[in-house]
Design a protein around this motif. Structure first.
Motif, PDB file in Angstrom:
ATOM      1  N   GLU A   1       0.817  -1.212   0.000  1.00  0.00           N
ATOM      2  CA  GLU A   1       0.000   0.000   0.000  1.00  0.00           C
ATOM      3  C   GLU A   1       0.853   1.264   0.000  1.00  0.00           C
ATOM      4  O   GLU A   1       0.503   2.265  -0.624  1.00  0.00           O
ATOM      5  N   ALA A   2       2.003   1.193   0.681  1.00  0.00           N
ATOM      6  CA  ALA A   2       2.902   2.348   0.688  1.00  0.00           C
ATOM      7  C   ALA A   2       3.546   2.532  -0.687  1.00  0.00           C
ATOM      8  O   ALA A   2       3.767   3.659  -1.136  1.00  0.00           O
ATOM      9  N   ALA A   3       3.839   1.433  -1.361  1.00  0.00           N
ATOM     10  CA  ALA A   3       4.591   1.506  -2.623  1.00  0.00           C
ATOM     11  C   ALA A   3       3.812   2.176  -3.743  1.00  0.00           C
ATOM     12  O   ALA A   3       4.405   2.691  -4.679  1.00  0.00           O
TER      13      ALA A   3
ATOM     14  N   ASN B   1       7.411   2.714  -8.967  1.00  0.00           N
ATOM     15  CA  ASN B   1       7.068   1.347  -8.559  1.00  0.00           C
ATOM     16  C   ASN B   1       5.897   0.757  -9.329  1.00  0.00           C
ATOM     17  O   ASN B   1       5.754  -0.447  -9.418  1.00  0.00           O
ATOM     18  N   VAL B   2       5.053   1.636  -9.869  1.00  0.00           N
ATOM     19  CA  VAL B   2       3.884   1.152 -10.602  1.00  0.00           C
ATOM     20  C   VAL B   2       3.936   1.735 -11.998  1.00  0.00           C
ATOM     21  O   VAL B   2       4.119   2.929 -12.157  1.00  0.00           O
ATOM     22  N   SER B   3       3.808   0.906 -12.969  1.00  0.00           N
ATOM     23  CA  SER B   3       3.790   1.406 -14.328  1.00  0.00           C
ATOM     24  C   SER B   3       2.412   1.218 -14.919  1.00  0.00           C
ATOM     25  O   SER B   3       1.975   0.087 -15.143  1.00  0.00           O
TER      26      SER B   3
ATOM     27  N   CYS C   1       6.373  -2.820  -7.863  1.00  0.00           N
ATOM     28  CA  CYS C   1       7.682  -3.293  -7.433  1.00  0.00           C
ATOM     29  C   CYS C   1       7.895  -2.960  -5.964  1.00  0.00           C
ATOM     30  O   CYS C   1       7.471  -1.917  -5.472  1.00  0.00           O
ATOM     31  N   LEU C   2       8.542  -3.886  -5.281  1.00  0.00           N
ATOM     32  CA  LEU C   2       8.847  -3.728  -3.859  1.00  0.00           C
ATOM     33  C   LEU C   2      10.280  -4.180  -3.645  1.00  0.00           C
ATOM     34  O   LEU C   2      10.816  -4.950  -4.437  1.00  0.00           O
TER      35      LEU C   2
ATOM     36  N   SER D   1      -4.860   3.648  -6.522  1.00  0.00           N
ATOM     37  CA  SER D   1      -4.711   3.790  -7.962  1.00  0.00           C
ATOM     38  C   SER D   1      -3.244   4.018  -8.271  1.00  0.00           C
ATOM     39  O   SER D   1      -2.485   4.468  -7.432  1.00  0.00           O
ATOM     40  N   PRO D   2      -2.849   3.677  -9.485  1.00  0.00           N
ATOM     41  CA  PRO D   2      -1.464   3.938  -9.839  1.00  0.00           C
ATOM     42  C   PRO D   2      -1.217   5.433  -9.866  1.00  0.00           C
ATOM     43  O   PRO D   2      -2.141   6.229  -9.962  1.00  0.00           O
ATOM     44  N   GLU D   3       0.034   5.740  -9.795  1.00  0.00           N
ATOM     45  CA  GLU D   3       0.453   7.139  -9.743  1.00  0.00           C
ATOM     46  C   GLU D   3      -0.291   8.028 -10.729  1.00  0.00           C
ATOM     47  O   GLU D   3      -0.333   7.754 -11.923  1.00  0.00           O
TER      48      GLU D   3
END
Lengths: 829, 338
Positions: free
Chosen positions: A159-161, A174-176, A363-364, A462-464
């Motif tokens: 959730e933080a990522a 981290n999110v594409s 990604c983490l 949601s993604p960035e």
């Protein structure tokens, strides 16, 4: 004659179109009414004796003359830059022969990431490898390597990522959103607008660690320019290909062997970095090298089922017909990896014109993920089937009735009818065995529950920089009054029944090849390049060959797990071995049978068409006296070995081949202690024709038990302060024990899938794990009246749910006292 | 793993001499804890002093005036199988039956079980831990779902928040057992018996030990006093799975009933503190009162009195209350199950 064909093959829930070579025309499947005498028999494993007496040699058992032992130094940090490394201390340890690091690792044609990187993105990333005369020296030397790390900011929480300001695993973020897997069918906005009822829910599932009994590892040995590898792998031919590429070797100079396997579950599908390291060290030292990972390394660096954060929204008309499904998934893949098809069930399980699924990899700074028995579908089924039960509550419908209302006769993403679908039958059999009707009459929850309150739930993610197209900022949970409970239960215990459906591939496909060699004494050797990863492949393939040749199963020996033993066999994954290699073995046996009959024809002076092969004899149909025993026939041939070739034919083009099933769970929840006890599981699956009911039953029980672990206790724990894994051992990572296993009743839906392949059989390895957790969670929902959203259902989560239930009850009581009637209407929001 | 010397002690004196004189020597009996700690590198002994062979300390003996003396080298399996333990100390028998696995119980000694190190995953892994000599307790602000509710005073990181892992210790506490500690150089007649709760201490930065034992001190005997006639006992343990797990929370209850009246009640809680945690206030309130739903509610509330959840272990409060309630039900009403 070999022929090039194009076919669609499904592996682990994803479709691939590829060219394959097939060997001549395929045989038709044995018809439904054909009486089979070897196939369908519950035979004990042909290698059971070897396993229980210890003569079966696993990778860990391999001992070679002069063999050295290697160990890997791994990063203690979740994210760090390697500043400096000094191995002189390690080299000074007596018995140490060499140390590999990023500074001295030779250039390879290895297609993977660098074996030793200078930016370490997870605890457990490879830093160096030591080879020594024994394991103790190698282990001691690891401590003597001096490394200077520059720790970097890390993120280990899913959730933080996804937050924009989270520390980045890679500079790109981290999110594409670009790389998201998005599927759209119809128009979900339109679908939700048409809905009379909409339910939505957030779910979280934990990272599950494989913990195969046999840890990952390899023994590598060079003989001149030839490399032999004993590897714990699900794909000997895959490893051969990668190693040939890495070391620039001709393929015939690489031999990969996997005779016996202590479990893979998806984590041993690729070529291990440890394998390449062992091969390098063996080349460098000129001696065989054994490199086995320990349990800790296993839990840090060899893959896992990604954890997920899921948002799902269902729209339906008041009669239960689905109008729209939206499913958004964020999966914590680790330092790199893939998103499994978590949205698969939402795309395929129910008939629905408007569906949208989005799957995002997050990604983490944790070890890379890998496939894990029915990757994605286990997680996705929890969300879809949990939401379906919410919908059933909202509509006041029986959960099975709701599922039948939305029964899909076609594969909607491919717009093809199913080759066979026994799901309706699975519901019927399972409901009857579990006593599902009790849910509606005495004892269990009433069919229509009273919705007591709605409570604020978790946020949406949601993604960035991108708002998801649907879904509000927060989701509300339903809280319902549970109905009457059975009289035999004390007041602090609640019983519940739940169920969930299963869809999966498991149809297999080409390429898969086999040879069947008939020896002069009429014994038979089946040779194929598949491997038995513990599922009973040897036994099942022996049954198939014995059936086709009408000889006793004991007369068949199966050679596999060796790239030099037989022709190509595919990866043992995606529940595809029986459905891919089995038909190839049958085709090869049929080829051998044809040759035997032709040879007999000239000996008996009969026409080929007149002859039949039956019970070990070739004879003229109707005149058994004109015949010859197979053994006599082959003896006449001197030392000639009849060799049949066979391959898996292409998949059918006009149908989609899938497996189906349903599981039912009965649970008891202790309201005082939060204990969830699963008292019974009923598992009903349709995988077409069953070759061996005994190995099938092992698969079903194993799947259910692994599913129970996912539902109740298995969870990777990570320390938020150091980013290190707390549960990298079998004490703190809790797989179920024998005492945790409930009564498991299982039934296979009868019938063969004649369109699937020449056996009419489909896979059974993965289906049984898919619905277990969802069924258990739904049973807990039934027992408590509040739907679990986070798995596993450990005490903190269950006790928190019970607390919310109590608070809701108090609120209603308070409301009732002040004269406001709140309880009552079940319905929609 | 660091190489170490090994001595199979032939007498307690010999063992105590090595243990008190050699820094880095460790007492070794069943080894179920010490060997796993050594293999992981959590401890690196130079010298293992094996006392398993000292048959003099492996016994069960009836005490004059009732009660049972248990030699510290008695295995858990031996205790579990003993009829006296079953009949007169069922809480102890039960606490052993739910400890570890049969293999572990065959090997583990009762003395070692009491003296084992915490199962805290910060201690047993490569994490900050006061027992490692680090400046701060990693669990205080970390993943502390398995950690203490009581007795740590402050979660400032200067205090260990691990819990004592032993199940038998909790039952023995409720049974008011004592442990006999042999001190090096002292004659057996001078060995003192200490109440079991006092064997344990809370590790701090300055004193990172889990027991009061000094080097060379050896627990040699456990004395379980005779329980009042008609006492009822129960041991309940909540785990993450059905077997082979340490207690999330456990409760040992020993009650003496005089008709409907609770003449005496002892409640010890496991999994919540560095030692078995006696719910003394609850015990006092119970004593002499007629069992009623109101009294049960009061006892349940008082058992959790003073609980200080750390963050992730908040669930232990309702769990503790639930287990106490079930334990009370079990010891006060035979007609109803747990």
């Amino acid at each position: 004659m070999p022929e090039l064909r194009k076919t669609v093959v499904e592996i682990e829930g994803r479709l691939h179109e590829e060219y394959v070579v097939v060997d001549g025309e395929d045989l038709p499947a044995w018809p439904e009414d054909r009486v089979l005498s070897r196939v369908g028999q519950p035979l004990p494993r042909v290698d059971a004796r070897a396993k229980v007496t210890g003569t079966a040699r696993f990778t860990h058992d391999i001992q070679l003359p002069g063999m050295l032992h290697a160990r890997i130094l791994r990063s203690p940090h979740p994210h760090a830059r390697l500043r400096r490394i000094d191995v002189s201390g390690a080299l000074a340890v007596p018995g140490v022969l060499a140390v590999l690091t990023h500074e001295n690792v030779p250039e390879l044609g290895w297609p993977g990431r660098p074996l030793f990187d200078t930016v370490l993105r997870y605890q457990g990333a490879e830093v160096a490898a030591v080879v020594a005369v024994d394991e103790a020296a190698a282990t001691d030397a690891l401590d003597k390597i001096s490394v200077e790390y520059e720790p970097l900011p890390f993120v280990v929480d899913l959730e933080a990522a996804v937050e924009p300001d989270a520390p980045r695993v890679y500079p790109e973020g981290n999110v594409s959103a670009d790389e998201a897997s998005v599927y759209v069918r119809g128009d979900t906005d339109q679908g939700f607008a048409e809905a009379d009822v909409v339910v939505e829910a957030n779910f979280r599932t934990a990272a599950q660690l494989h913990n195969c009994f046999e840890t990952h590892g390899s023994v590598c040995s060079w003989d001149g320019g030839r490399l032999t590898v004993w590897d714990s792998t699900q794909h000997v031919f895959g490893v051969r290909k990668t190693l040939a590429q890495a070391f620039g070797l001709p393929m015939h100079d690489v031999r990969v062997i996997k005779q016996f396997m202590g479990g893979g579950f998806g984590s041993k599908g690729g070529t291990g970095r440890y394998t390449v390291i062992a091969a390098l060290l063996a080349r460098q030292t000129g001696r065989p090298v054994k490199l086995l990972l320990d349990r800790r390394e296993e839990n840090l660096a060899t893959g896992h089922r990604h954890n997920t954060l899921q948002y799902i929204k269902l729209g339906a008309r008041s009669d239960g017909t689905l109008t729209a499904i939206y499913h958004q998934v964020f999966a914590g893949v680790g330092a790199w990896g893939w998103v499994a098809p978590v949205g698969g069930p939402a795309r395929e399980l129910y008939r629905c014109p408007n569906v949208k699924t989005e799957e995002y990899a997050v990604c983490l700074n944790l070890g890379p993920d890998s496939a894990f028995r029915a990757p994605g579908y286990v997680e996705g089924t929890v969300a879809l089937e949990g939401a379906m039960d919410d919908l059933a509550v909202a509509l006041g419908m029986d959960p099975i009735e709701l599922r039948l209302r939305n029964y899909a006769d076609t594969n909607q993403p491919r717009n093809l009818p199913y080759s066979g679908k026994g799901l309706r039958e699975a519901y019927r059999i399972g409901a009857e065995l579990m006593g599902w009707h009790l849910r509606e009459t005495t004892g269990y929850l009433p069919r229509k529950r009273t919705i007591l309150a709605t409570l604020g739930g978790g946020g949406n993610h949601s993604p960035e920089g991108e708002q998801p197209p649907a879904g509000p900022g927060g989701v509300e949970d339903l809280v319902c009054w549970p109905g009457t409970q059975p009289e035999d239960l004390p007041p602090h215990r609640r019983r519940g029944l739940g169920m969930a459906s299963q869809i999966w591939g498991g149809g297999g496909g080409p390429p898969a090849h086999a040879e069947v060699r008939v020896n002069p004494d009429a014994t038979v050797t089946v040779a194929t390049g598949t491997q038995d990863i513990g599922t009973g492949t040897r036994t099942v393939l022996a049954q198939v060959a014995a059936e086709e040749l009408s000889i006793p199963v004991e007369h068949v020996r199966v050679l596999l797990g060796d790239t030099e033993a037989g022709p190509y066999g595919p990866i043992s994954a995606g529940s595809l071995t029986v459905a891919s290699v089995g038909p190839a073995v049958r085709a090869a046996a049929a080829d051998a049978r044809r040759q035997l009959v032709e040879l007999a024809a000239s000996l008996l002076d009969a026409k080929v068409e007149e002859l039949i092969l039956k019970d070990g004899r070739v004879e003229v149909a109707g005149s058994p006296e004109r015949g010859i025993a197979l053994r006599e026939l082959t003896a006449r041939l001197g030392n000639f070995m009849v060799t049949g070739h066979g391959s898996r034919g292409p998949n059918p083009e006009d149908v989609a081949v899938h497996t189906f099933g349903a599981q039912f769970a009965e649970v008891e929840v202790d309201l005082e202690t939060g204990a969830v006890e699963v008292t019974r599981i009923v598992a009903v699956h349709d995988s077409g024709r069953i070759i061996n009911p005994l190995t099938t039953s092992s698969q079903v029980e194993g799947g259910v038990i692994q599913g129970l672990g996912f539902a109740l206790s298995e969870e990777r724990a990570v320390d938020p302060q150091t980013g290190r894994v707390l549960s990298a051992d079998l004490e703190n990572y809790r797989i179920p024990t024998a005492l945790d296993v409930p009564i498991i009743d299982h039934v296979m839906v009868p019938g063969a899938d004649l369109a699937a392949n020449n056996l009419g059989a489909k896979g059974v390895g993965e289906p049984p794990i898919i619905p277990t957790a969802a069924a258990v969670a739904n049973a807990v929902y039934d027992a408590l009246g509040i739907r679990p959203t986070d798995l596993p259902l450990t005490r903190p989560r269950v006790l928190a749910a019970i607390k919310r239930l109590e608070e809701a009850a108090q609120a209603v009581e308070a409301g009732a006292e002040s004269g406001k009637e709140q309880a009552g209407e079940g319905g929609t929001r | 793993m660091k190489p170490f010397a090994y001595t199979a002690a032939t007498s307690l004196d010999q063992a105590q001499e090595i243990l008190s004189e050699e820094w880095g020597s460790r007492l070794y009996a069943g080894g179920t804890d010490l060997l796993t700690l050594t293999k992981r590198g959590t401890v690196s002994p130079d010298h293992l002093v094996d006392i398993k062979g000292l048959a003099d300390f492996r016994y069960l003996r009836h005490l004059t005036g009732g009660g049972l003396a248990i030699g510290a080298l008695t295995t858990l399996a031996e205790l579990e199988a003993n009829r006296t333990v079953h009949r007169r100390f069922p809480a102890l028998a039960r606490s052993i039956a739910v400890t570890g696995t049969p293999q572990l119980r065959n090997r583990a000694t009762v003395g070692g079980n009491l003296c084992q190190q915490p199962r805290c995953w910060y201690y047993r892994g490569d994490f900050p831990c006061l027992l490692h000599g680090d400046e701060v307790c990693g669990a205080a602000k970390g993943e502390n779902a398995y950690h203490a509710l009581f007795g740590y005073e402050s979660a400032d990181g200067n205090r260990c928040v691990a819990v004592h892992p032993s199940d038998p210790a909790v039952a023995l506490s409720a049974l008011e057992a004592e442990v006999v500690v042999a001190v090096p150089g002292e004659a057996p007649v001078n060995w003192e018996a200490t109440p079991i709760d006092d064997l344990f201490q809370q590790p701090t930065k300055d004193f990172p030990g889990t027991t009061i034992l000094n080097p060379g001190d050896v627990v040699v005997e456990i004395r379980v006093p005779e329980q009042p006639k008609g006492s009822r006992q129960v041991y309940l343990k909540a785990m993450d799975r059905a077997a082979w797990a340490f207690a999330l929370v456990s409760v040992a209850a020993v009650a003496t009933l005089d008709g409907n009246r609770l003449a005496d009640l002892r409640l010890a809680l496991g999994g919540v503190a560095y030692k078995p945690w006696r719910a003394r206030h609850a015990e006092e309130i119970a004593r002499g009162h007629v069992v009623s739903p109101e009294l049960v509610d009061e006892i349940v509330e008082l058992a959790a009195e003073g609980a200080m959840p750390l963050g992730a272990n908040e669930y232990k409060v309702p769990l503790l209350k639930g287990l106490v309630r079930q334990a009370l039900r079990a010891v006060t009403d035979e007609s109803r199950g747990i």
